[in-house]
Design a protein around this motif. Structure first.
Motif, PDB file in Angstrom:
ATOM      1  N   LEU A 101       0.847  -1.191   0.000  1.00  0.00           N
ATOM      2  CA  LEU A 101       0.000   0.000   0.000  1.00  0.00           C
ATOM      3  C   LEU A 101       0.883   1.243   0.000  1.00  0.00           C
ATOM      4  N   VAL A 102       0.598   2.181  -0.861  1.00  0.00           N
ATOM      5  CA  VAL A 102       1.349   3.428  -0.964  1.00  0.00           C
ATOM      6  C   VAL A 102       0.515   4.543  -0.340  1.00  0.00           C
ATOM      7  N   ILE A 103       1.136   5.324   0.534  1.00  0.00           N
ATOM      8  CA  ILE A 103       0.470   6.478   1.137  1.00  0.00           C
ATOM      9  C   ILE A 103       1.104   7.728   0.534  1.00  0.00           C
ATOM     10  N   ARG A 104       0.261   8.542  -0.093  1.00  0.00           N
ATOM     11  CA  ARG A 104       0.751   9.774  -0.742  1.00  0.00           C
ATOM     12  C   ARG A 104       0.108  10.980  -0.092  1.00  0.00           C
ATOM     13  N   ILE A 105       0.892  12.014   0.065  1.00  0.00           N
ATOM     14  CA  ILE A 105       0.410  13.283   0.603  1.00  0.00           C
ATOM     15  C   ILE A 105       0.395  14.287  -0.541  1.00  0.00           C
ATOM     16  N   GLU A 106      -0.737  14.921  -0.722  1.00  0.00           N
ATOM     17  CA  GLU A 106      -0.861  15.982  -1.721  1.00  0.00           C
ATOM     18  C   GLU A 106      -1.600  17.139  -1.076  1.00  0.00           C
ATOM     19  N   ASP A 107      -1.402  18.324  -1.608  1.00  0.00           N
ATOM     20  CA  ASP A 107      -2.103  19.476  -1.043  1.00  0.00           C
ATOM     21  C   ASP A 107      -3.610  19.367  -1.238  1.00  0.00           C
ATOM     22  N   PHE A 108      -4.038  19.026  -2.441  1.00  0.00           N
ATOM     23  CA  PHE A 108      -5.462  18.942  -2.775  1.00  0.00           C
ATOM     24  C   PHE A 108      -5.711  17.772  -3.716  1.00  0.00           C
ATOM     25  N   PRO A 109      -6.961  17.286  -3.763  1.00  0.00           N
ATOM     26  CA  PRO A 109      -7.312  16.312  -4.806  1.00  0.00           C
ATOM     27  C   PRO A 109      -7.277  16.995  -6.171  1.00  0.00           C
ATOM     28  N   SER A 110      -7.073  16.213  -7.205  1.00  0.00           N
ATOM     29  CA  SER A 110      -7.035  16.762  -8.563  1.00  0.00           C
ATOM     30  C   SER A 110      -8.435  17.190  -9.008  1.00  0.00           C
ATOM     31  N   GLU A 111      -8.489  18.029 -10.017  1.00  0.00           N
ATOM     32  CA  GLU A 111      -9.769  18.441 -10.599  1.00  0.00           C
ATOM     33  C   GLU A 111     -10.530  17.220 -11.105  1.00  0.00           C
ATOM     34  N   GLU A 112      -9.807  16.245 -11.645  1.00  0.00           N
ATOM     35  CA  GLU A 112     -10.432  15.021 -12.151  1.00  0.00           C
ATOM     36  C   GLU A 112     -11.151  14.275 -11.020  1.00  0.00           C
ATOM     37  N   ILE A 113     -10.504  14.153  -9.877  1.00  0.00           N
ATOM     38  CA  ILE A 113     -11.118  13.475  -8.722  1.00  0.00           C
ATOM     39  C   ILE A 113     -12.341  14.254  -8.255  1.00  0.00           C
ATOM     40  N   LEU A 114     -12.213  15.573  -8.166  1.00  0.00           N
ATOM     41  CA  LEU A 114     -13.349  16.405  -7.740  1.00  0.00           C
ATOM     42  C   LEU A 114     -14.531  16.217  -8.682  1.00  0.00           C
ATOM     43  N   ASP A 115     -14.259  16.204  -9.984  1.00  0.00           N
ATOM     44  CA  ASP A 115     -15.326  16.014 -10.972  1.00  0.00           C
ATOM     45  C   ASP A 115     -15.952  14.620 -10.847  1.00  0.00           C
ATOM     46  N   GLU A 116     -15.107  13.582 -10.735  1.00  0.00           N
ATOM     47  CA  GLU A 116     -15.606  12.204 -10.612  1.00  0.00           C
ATOM     48  C   GLU A 116     -16.515  12.042  -9.401  1.00  0.00           C
ATOM     49  N   MET A 117     -16.164  12.725  -8.305  1.00  0.00           N
ATOM     50  CA  MET A 117     -16.916  12.572  -7.065  1.00  0.00           C
ATOM     51  C   MET A 117     -18.036  13.604  -6.917  1.00  0.00           C
ATOM     52  N   GLY A 118     -18.134  14.520  -7.883  1.00  0.00           N
ATOM     53  CA  GLY A 118     -19.180  15.532  -7.839  1.00  0.00           C
ATOM     54  C   GLY A 118     -19.000  16.532  -6.707  1.00  0.00           C
ATOM     55  N   LEU A 119     -17.749  16.807  -6.345  1.00  0.00           N
ATOM     56  CA  LEU A 119     -17.469  17.737  -5.258  1.00  0.00           C
ATOM     57  C   LEU A 119     -17.252  19.144  -5.813  1.00  0.00           C
ATOM     58  N   GLU A 120     -17.758  20.119  -5.098  1.00  0.00           N
ATOM     59  CA  GLU A 120     -17.625  21.503  -5.540  1.00  0.00           C
ATOM     60  C   GLU A 120     -16.332  22.149  -5.063  1.00  0.00           C
ATOM     61  N   SER A 121     -15.827  21.705  -3.924  1.00  0.00           N
ATOM     62  CA  SER A 121     -14.654  22.338  -3.336  1.00  0.00           C
ATOM     63  C   SER A 121     -13.578  21.299  -3.055  1.00  0.00           C
TER      64      SER A 121
END
Length: 134
Positions: free
Chosen positions: A36-56
């Motif tokens: 299992l790989v654990i990654r730290i990023e500042d924010f989710p990508s726009e693609e992830i936000l779109d896939e999940m229907g998230l506004e912010s």
């Protein structure tokens, strides 16, 4: 403590917090996380936000990405590693509103995202949090 010198943890420091949180998880739980790989990023990508229907981008603290144990196929020869993404900026924003340490929050999100990998119930994940000293 001089409050004028306190800074939010960097991505590298957040990786250290996540590594410490992972090391404090029960050994039987960690043993099942091979690869299992654990990654730290500042924010989710726009693609992830779109896939999940998230506004912010602040609406998502962490995300499991992969096949997951309950759905793995034994005849699969190659696949990308399972990954848990922890999103630093949304977690810092969330943390600022609640009375818990940043380490406790990282542990909580890490357990729940890994728990999705194992197909665990919320009750099982809360029990693991208890064993992790959360």
């Amino acid at each position: 403590m001089d409050w004028r010198t306190i800074k939010a943890p960097s991505l590298a420091e957040f990786e250290e917090i996540a590594a410490d949180a992972f090391a404090r998880l029960p050994s039987e739980f960690r043993a099942r996380c091979d690869g299992l790989v654990i990654r730290i990023e500042d924010f989710p990508s726009e693609e992830i936000l779109d896939e999940m229907g998230l506004e912010s981008p602040f609406d998502l603290l962490g995300l499991y990405h992969g096949t997951g144990e309950p759905y793995e196929m034994s005849h699969q020869t190659t696949r990308l590693p399972d990954m848990v993404f922890l999103y630093r900026r949304p977690m810092l924003d969330y943390w600022s509103d609640y009375d818990e340490t940043l380490g406790q929050l990282v542990t909580h999100v890490l357990i729940h995202e890994i728990g999705h990998h194992f197909g665990l119930s919320d009750a099982a994940m809360h029990a693991i949090e208890g064993k992790a000293g959360r």
